[in-house]
Scaffold this motif. Structure first.
Motif: not given
Ligand SMILES: Nc1ncnc2c1ncn2[C@@H]1O[C@H](COP(=O)(O)OP(=O)(O)O)[C@@H](O)[C@H]1O
Ligand SMILES: C[C@@](O)(CCOP(=O)(O)O)CC(=O)O
Ligand SMILES: [Mg+2]
Length: 392
Positions: A136-155
């Motif tokens: 988390t927070g190391a430049g490998l896009g964890s924030s985006a992977a987290y946001s994509v999962c949230l968006a997909a599951a909640l949609l």
């Protein structure tokens, strides 16, 4: 309702930071993923379990109901944050401008998407648990992977997109993926402040892509690249680093703008070389150019002010073995990538990994180009991820 989705992290080959200012970036998905499990319940509560950051939250539906927005963006693509909802959520969660706490940012992103998608209806009781293989927070896009999962599951939960699991031959269609990407971008806006959108695009579509001014161009044919990933473990925040580059541009526009233009040219040259490598025999000269581009870009990133002594160490240590490295993502610490040549012998790789571990860094050879967002049948989820998600 009980399902699992996952999305990959990413490595930016070239173009980090410059992409925020309308320049091209080349990015590729990693085979390291974030997994999210969403379960409907009848508890009258919403649980958010985030074991990577040791955060376990719970709200009553009654208190969340007070926060619901007047408008709701369900089923349509959205481009801007609802500033009033953000303000109410920040007050609710207790976030101040200076407070960039990991848990607060993750909570805000979740509540924002949840309330925006269900705001006009009965809020559902849910348990959402997220676990990631990504640091988390190391430049490998964890924030985006987290946001994509949230968006997909909640949609899916809101019925805005189908649950493709019921048809095992189908994934989500382009339109569904665009909707996921647009809601993931909202999550990124909350976590990052001013994201370019490249990370959530890779998290959504996977593979390698060029990203330019909001446009996503998948690169169909790319050569197989061997890459070493190193995590210096120096903590950093993308939000702070992106804001720092903006300040430097504002302070020295005539000095920094040409640097951004040069990074743009590096991304274009790299793309051209990669494409040549797919249609003509790969030569040492192709690799020489890729290595030089890495070196030049790393200097540019230092000029932008996003270097770190630990990243200098990475570059110096790998160069003693003839290997070229640059930071990836926002920099300021976090991760770097090292290009391995096809002929780089496993002894050289092993020794380099050991040298870097001696500095306290994590280091591993990685494969790139994993699939984008996916829904999983429980049996198709990695055992480790399933075991952790099953605890909640
Ligand atoms: N697995 C996770 N669980 C909870 N929050 C996460 C997770 N992955 C990412 N985040 C959120 O993303 C933030 C890190 O984002 P950022 O600074 O952009 O770094 P990165 O390079 O990893 O994307 C964390 O502070 C947290 O709010
Ligand atoms: C610095 C930047 O180009 C990439 C940030 O990636 P990460 O959050 O450090 O994984 C910002 C962006 O493109 O939004
Ligand atoms: Mg990020």
């Amino acid at each position: 309702m009980d399902y699992i989705v996952s999305a990959p992290g990413k490595a930016i080959l070239h173009g980090e930071h410059a992409v925020v200012h309308g320049k091209a970036a080349l990015a590729v998905s990693l085979n390291l993923r974030t997994y999210l499990r969403l379960k409907a319940s009848t508890t009258g509560k919403v649980y958010l379990n985030l074991p990577n950051i040791d955060a376990f939250l719970c709200w009553d539906l009654a208190e969340l109901k007070q926060l619901t927005p007047y408008t709701c963006g369900k089923k349509k693509e959205v481009k801007h944050l609802d500033a009033e909802l953000v303000r109410r959520l920040r007050e609710f969660v207790g976030v101040t401008n200076e407070n960039l706490d990991t848990c607060n940012m993750a909570t805000l992103a979740f509540l924002y998407i949840y309330l925006s998608l269900f705001g006009s209806e009965e809020l559902p009781s849910l348990t959402v648990s997220v676990w990631s293989e990504l640091p988390t927070g190391a430049g490998l896009g964890s924030s985006a992977a987290y946001s994509v999962c949230l968006a997909a599951a909640l949609l899916c939960a809101s019925g805005a997109i189908p649950t493709p699991l019921w048809d095992p031959t189908a994934g989500w269609c382009q339109e569904d993926l665009e909707l996921i990407n647009s809601w993931a971008f909202q999550g990124e806006m909350i976590i990052h402040g001013n994201p370019s959108g490249v990370d959530n695009a890779v998290g959504t579509w996977g593979g390698m892509l060029r990203f330019l001014a909001g446009k996503i161009i998948p690169l169909g044919r790319v050569p197989l690249l061997r890459i070493l990933l190193t995590n210096t473990k120096i903590p950093r925040s993308t939000k702070v680093l992106v804001a720092g580059v903006k300040d430097r541009i504002n302070k020295f526009p005539s000095i920094i703008t040409p640097v951004l233009d040069s990074v743009d040219a590096i991304s274009c040259t790299c793309e051209k070389v990669l494409s040549e490598m797919t249609c003509e025999p790969i030569t040492g000269e192709h690799y020489n150019i890729l290595e030089e581009l890495i070196d030049i870009n790393q200097h540019h990133l230092n000029v932008m002010g996003v270097g770190h002594p630990a990243l200098d160490t990475l570059c110096r240590v790998t160069l003693t073995r003839g290997l070229h490295s640059k930071l990836t993502g926002a920099g300021g610490g976090g991760c770097g990538i090292t290009l391995l040549r096809p002929e780089t012998d496993s002894f050289v790789v092993q020794s380099t990994v050991q040298d870097l571990r001696d500095y306290g860094f994590d280091c591993w050879e990685t494969s790139i180009g994993g699939p984008g967002v996916q829904q999983h049948a429980p049996l198709s989820v990695k055992v480790e991820a399933l075991e952790i998600l099953n605890r909640y």
